[in-house]
Design a protein around this motif. Structure first.
Motif, PDB file in Angstrom:
ATOM      1  N   LEU A 114       0.786  -1.194  -0.124  1.00 14.61           N
ATOM      2  CA  LEU A 114       0.053  -0.070   0.164  1.00 14.61           C
ATOM      3  C   LEU A 114       1.017   1.215  -0.210  1.00 14.61           C
ATOM      4  N   PRO A 115       0.383   2.401  -0.706  1.00 10.29           N
ATOM      5  CA  PRO A 115       1.101   3.667  -0.479  1.00 10.29           C
ATOM      6  C   PRO A 115       1.407   4.158   1.074  1.00 10.29           C
ATOM      7  N   ILE A 116       2.159   4.770   1.495  1.00  8.59           N
ATOM      8  CA  ILE A 116       2.470   5.092   2.858  1.00  8.59           C
ATOM      9  C   ILE A 116       2.032   6.839   2.688  1.00  8.59           C
ATOM     10  N   VAL A 117       1.290   7.322   3.744  1.00 10.50           N
ATOM     11  CA  VAL A 117       0.881   8.591   3.528  1.00 10.50           C
ATOM     12  C   VAL A 117       1.941   9.432   4.326  1.00 10.50           C
ATOM     13  N   ALA A 118       2.134  10.367   3.341  1.00  9.68           N
ATOM     14  CA  ALA A 118       3.163  11.488   3.645  1.00  9.68           C
ATOM     15  C   ALA A 118       2.514  12.406   4.740  1.00  9.68           C
ATOM     16  N   TYR A 119       3.684  12.951   5.476  1.00 15.35           N
ATOM     17  CA  TYR A 119       3.347  14.349   6.269  1.00 15.35           C
ATOM     18  C   TYR A 119       2.655  15.225   5.597  1.00 15.35           C
ATOM     19  N   ASN A 135      -1.267  -6.996   4.279  1.00 14.67           N
ATOM     20  CA  ASN A 135      -0.867  -5.910   3.600  1.00 14.67           C
ATOM     21  C   ASN A 135      -0.058  -4.826   4.372  1.00 14.67           C
ATOM     22  N   MET A 136      -0.386  -4.776   5.706  1.00 10.38           N
ATOM     23  CA  MET A 136       0.370  -3.783   6.348  1.00 10.38           C
ATOM     24  C   MET A 136       1.759  -4.447   6.600  1.00 10.38           C
ATOM     25  N   GLN A 186      -1.131   5.670   8.516  1.00  8.77           N
ATOM     26  CA  GLN A 186      -0.187   5.517   7.568  1.00  8.77           C
ATOM     27  C   GLN A 186      -0.145   5.170   6.321  1.00  8.77           C
ATOM     28  N   VAL A 187      -1.313   4.275   6.258  1.00 11.25           N
ATOM     29  CA  VAL A 187      -1.931   3.802   4.842  1.00 11.25           C
ATOM     30  C   VAL A 187      -3.211   4.409   4.556  1.00 11.25           C
ATOM     31  N   GLY A 188      -3.545   5.525   5.022  1.00  8.32           N
ATOM     32  CA  GLY A 188      -4.871   6.150   4.741  1.00  8.32           C
ATOM     33  C   GLY A 188      -6.046   5.815   5.212  1.00  8.32           C
ATOM     34  N   LEU A 189      -5.849   5.028   6.467  1.00  9.16           N
ATOM     35  CA  LEU A 189      -6.907   4.491   7.225  1.00  9.16           C
ATOM     36  C   LEU A 189      -7.032   4.862   8.739  1.00  9.16           C
ATOM     37  N   MET A 201       4.591   5.960  -2.090  1.00 13.24           N
ATOM     38  CA  MET A 201       3.943   6.974  -1.075  1.00 13.24           C
ATOM     39  C   MET A 201       3.036   7.790  -1.682  1.00 13.24           C
ATOM     40  N   ARG A 202       2.190   8.219  -0.853  1.00 11.70           N
ATOM     41  CA  ARG A 202       1.180   9.357  -1.166  1.00 11.70           C
ATOM     42  C   ARG A 202       1.434  10.633  -0.588  1.00 11.70           C
ATOM     43  N   PHE A 203       1.458  11.520  -1.353  1.00  9.61           N
ATOM     44  CA  PHE A 203       1.693  13.024  -0.948  1.00  9.61           C
ATOM     45  C   PHE A 203       0.650  13.841  -1.026  1.00  9.61           C
ATOM     46  N   PRO A 204       0.370  14.635   0.059  1.00  8.97           N
ATOM     47  CA  PRO A 204      -0.909  15.596   0.097  1.00  8.97           C
ATOM     48  C   PRO A 204      -1.031  16.474  -0.746  1.00  8.97           C
ATOM     49  N   GLN A 205       0.145  17.176  -1.241  1.00  8.74           N
ATOM     50  CA  GLN A 205       0.001  18.200  -2.030  1.00  8.74           C
ATOM     51  C   GLN A 205       0.615  18.058  -3.344  1.00  8.74           C
ATOM     52  N   VAL A 206       0.409  16.773  -3.865  1.00 11.01           N
ATOM     53  CA  VAL A 206       0.550  16.320  -5.192  1.00 11.01           C
ATOM     54  C   VAL A 206      -0.398  15.999  -5.953  1.00 11.01           C
ATOM     55  N   LYS A 207      -0.685  16.669  -6.852  1.00 18.30           N
ATOM     56  CA  LYS A 207      -1.980  16.161  -7.771  1.00 18.30           C
ATOM     57  C   LYS A 207      -1.996  14.975  -8.533  1.00 18.30           C
ATOM     58  N   LYS A 208      -3.058  14.170  -8.416  1.00 16.59           N
ATOM     59  CA  LYS A 208      -2.858  12.845  -9.171  1.00 16.59           C
ATOM     60  C   LYS A 208      -2.704  13.041 -10.401  1.00 16.59           C
TER      61      LYS A 208
END
Length: 196
Positions: free
Chosen positions: A3-8, A33-34, A50-53, A187-194
């Protein structure tokens, strides 16, 4: 599945996580999965947020620390084979004189800082079969549990730093949330647009 790890910077890291009901669908799959995600990122712990849940779950495998020769024999023994799933955990007590140890976090790559924590904890939790436990841990195992427990409470290790340290790290943390950091895991970054 990794799973993508959610970034700060992602709001999910600031939410107090919800309890997991005993009829939660696909819990076994989530746990697998974790662990797979954590191993892929060379981590020793990973929490639901950290995995969005925003769920009260974290997994730990402390065995990579067991080879650290700077640790006491007792710590090494405790860390060897320490692999657990904590569901709906609650730290009941933290005891002893705080001690500093250098911590990092998969959601905050490339930043490591000394964090003060108490050396002994008593925690109640459930395993993946929803059996209940009350256990006391100390040393490095207690610290790893405290770090992951903070995640399900919406707390990051950077919150425990002095205000001066926080100011010094502000720009680096901002860069992480924008994806301006080199990582060798998903990773999944909050300020990066898909779609970029």
């Amino acid at each position: 599945m990794i799973l993508p790890i959610v970034a700060y910077g992602d709001p999910v890291l600031r939410k107090k996580a919800k309890e997991i009901p005993s009829d939660y669908a696909k819990l076994k799959e989530l746990v697998e999965n974790m662990f797979e995600t954590m191993y892929n990122a060379s981590g020793v712990g990973l929490a639901g947020p950290q995995v969005g849940l925003p769920l009260r779950i974290f997994v730990i495998d402390a065995s990579p620390f067991a080879d650290d020769e700077e640790l006491s024999q007792e710590d090494q023994e405790q860390l060897k084979g320490f692999k657990k799933v904590f569901i709906n955990a609650k730290i009941e007590e933290e005891e002893g004189k705080e001690w500093a140890f250098n911590e990092g976090c998969l959601s905050i790559p490339d930043i490591r800082e000394d964090v003060n924590r108490k050396p002994q904890i008593t925690i109640t939790y459930q395993d993946e079969e929803f059996n209940s436990y009350s256990e006391t841990y100390n040393g490095l195992v207690a610290r790893i549990i405290q770090h992951e427990y903070d995640h399900i409470e919406g707390i990051l290790f950077t919150d425990k730093l002095s205000s001066l340290k926080k100011r010094l790290l502000k720009n680096r943390l901002e860069k992480i949330s924008k994806g301006k950091v080199s990582v060798d895991y998903k990773m999944r970054f909050p300020q990066v647009k898909k779609g970029r």
